[in-house]
Motif scaffolding. Structure first.
Motif, PDB file in Angstrom:
ATOM      1  N   SER A  62       0.798  -1.221   0.000  1.00 20.01           N
ATOM      2  CA  SER A  62       0.000   0.000   0.000  1.00 20.01           C
ATOM      3  C   SER A  62       0.832   1.274   0.000  1.00 20.01           C
ATOM      4  O   SER A  62       0.307   2.355  -0.302  1.00 20.01           O
ATOM      5  N   VAL A  63       2.121   1.160   0.302  1.00 15.99           N
ATOM      6  CA  VAL A  63       2.955   2.369   0.369  1.00 15.99           C
ATOM      7  C   VAL A  63       4.082   2.365  -0.655  1.00 15.99           C
ATOM      8  O   VAL A  63       4.817   3.350  -0.766  1.00 15.99           O
ATOM      9  N   LYS A  64       4.221   1.286  -1.396  1.00 14.95           N
ATOM     10  CA  LYS A  64       5.296   1.212  -2.390  1.00 14.95           C
ATOM     11  C   LYS A  64       5.173   2.359  -3.392  1.00 14.95           C
ATOM     12  O   LYS A  64       4.087   2.656  -3.888  1.00 14.95           O
ATOM     13  N   GLY A  65       6.302   2.982  -3.664  1.00 16.93           N
ATOM     14  CA  GLY A  65       6.319   4.097  -4.598  1.00 16.93           C
ATOM     15  C   GLY A  65       5.999   5.441  -3.962  1.00 16.93           C
ATOM     16  O   GLY A  65       6.173   6.483  -4.596  1.00 16.93           O
ATOM     17  N   ARG A  66       5.520   5.418  -2.730  1.00 15.95           N
ATOM     18  CA  ARG A  66       5.176   6.681  -2.045  1.00 15.95           C
ATOM     19  C   ARG A  66       6.055   6.928  -0.814  1.00 15.95           C
ATOM     20  O   ARG A  66       6.364   8.061  -0.496  1.00 15.95           O
ATOM     21  N   PHE A  67       6.432   5.856  -0.121  1.00 22.69           N
ATOM     22  CA  PHE A  67       7.224   5.966   1.102  1.00 22.69           C
ATOM     23  C   PHE A  67       8.635   5.456   0.851  1.00 22.69           C
ATOM     24  O   PHE A  67       8.840   4.508   0.085  1.00 22.69           O
ATOM     25  N   THR A  68       9.592   6.058   1.559  1.00 18.16           N
ATOM     26  CA  THR A  68      10.983   5.623   1.478  1.00 18.16           C
ATOM     27  C   THR A  68      11.568   5.555   2.884  1.00 18.16           C
ATOM     28  O   THR A  68      11.523   6.546   3.624  1.00 18.16           O
ATOM     29  N   VAL A  69      12.116   4.401   3.228  1.00 20.86           N
ATOM     30  CA  VAL A  69      12.760   4.221   4.526  1.00 20.86           C
ATOM     31  C   VAL A  69      14.264   4.327   4.346  1.00 20.86           C
ATOM     32  O   VAL A  69      14.817   3.867   3.331  1.00 20.86           O
ATOM     33  N   SER A  70      14.926   4.945   5.306  1.00 17.55           N
ATOM     34  CA  SER A  70      16.383   5.075   5.258  1.00 17.55           C
ATOM     35  C   SER A  70      16.932   5.045   6.683  1.00 17.55           C
ATOM     36  O   SER A  70      16.186   5.258   7.645  1.00 17.55           O
ATOM     37  N   ARG A  71      18.213   4.768   6.798  1.00 20.07           N
ATOM     38  CA  ARG A  71      18.825   4.727   8.118  1.00 20.07           C
ATOM     39  C   ARG A  71      20.184   5.388   8.080  1.00 20.07           C
ATOM     40  O   ARG A  71      20.860   5.383   7.047  1.00 20.07           O
ATOM     41  N   ASP A  72      20.578   5.945   9.211  1.00 16.99           N
ATOM     42  CA  ASP A  72      21.895   6.544   9.378  1.00 16.99           C
ATOM     43  C   ASP A  72      22.517   5.854  10.582  1.00 16.99           C
ATOM     44  O   ASP A  72      22.187   6.159  11.731  1.00 16.99           O
ATOM     45  N   ASN A  73      23.407   4.915  10.328  1.00 17.41           N
ATOM     46  CA  ASN A  73      23.990   4.133  11.413  1.00 17.41           C
ATOM     47  C   ASN A  73      24.876   4.990  12.318  1.00 17.41           C
ATOM     48  O   ASN A  73      25.002   4.724  13.515  1.00 17.41           O
ATOM     49  N   ALA A  74      25.491   6.001  11.754  1.00 14.77           N
ATOM     50  CA  ALA A  74      26.356   6.868  12.561  1.00 14.77           C
ATOM     51  C   ALA A  74      25.541   7.647  13.597  1.00 14.77           C
ATOM     52  O   ALA A  74      26.026   7.920  14.701  1.00 14.77           O
TER      53      ALA A  74
END
Length: 116
Positions: A62-74
């Motif tokens: 339902s969120v593909k193409g609209r939401f983006t997940v990201s992470r900053d390990n630092a």
């Protein structure tokens, strides 16, 4: 123990954007996967997006193409960029951190309300 604190929720009109962030503190392990879940009134909590320590991601259909997940390990943070929001995205959004052992930690949640 791990503490997770979400931020960035709020009220937005349909078609708008929001960015959620989650800051982790405590016993952090770089091998942890991180993710976002949501729970709408009267519904079960559901997966929105996850990201592994290596950067692999998966999303709810339902969120593909609209939401983006990201992470900053630092910085020990995970973010969720939400575009083209729809009223059905209205929910409390929870940050999740999962050990390789399966142990999970949860934030207290942040409310996202999308008006039509």
């Amino acid at each position: 123990q791990v503490q997770l604190v979400e931020s960035g929720g709020g009220l937005v009109q349909a078609g708008g954007s929001l960015r959620l962030s989650c800051a982790a503190s405590g016993s952090i392990r770089t091998t942890d996967s991180m993710g976002w879940y949501r729970q709408a009134p009267g519904k079960q909590r559901e997966l929105v997006a996850r990201i592994t320590s290596g950067g692999d991601t998966n999303y709810a259909d339902s969120v593909k193409g609209r939401f983006t997940v990201s992470r900053d390990n630092a910085k020990n943070t995970v973010s969720l960029q939400m575009n083209n929001l729809k009223p059905e995205d209205t929910a409390v959004y929870y940050c999740n951190r999962r050990r390789l052992s399966g142990v999970e930690y949860w934030g207290k949640g942040t409310l996202v309300t999308v008006s039509s």
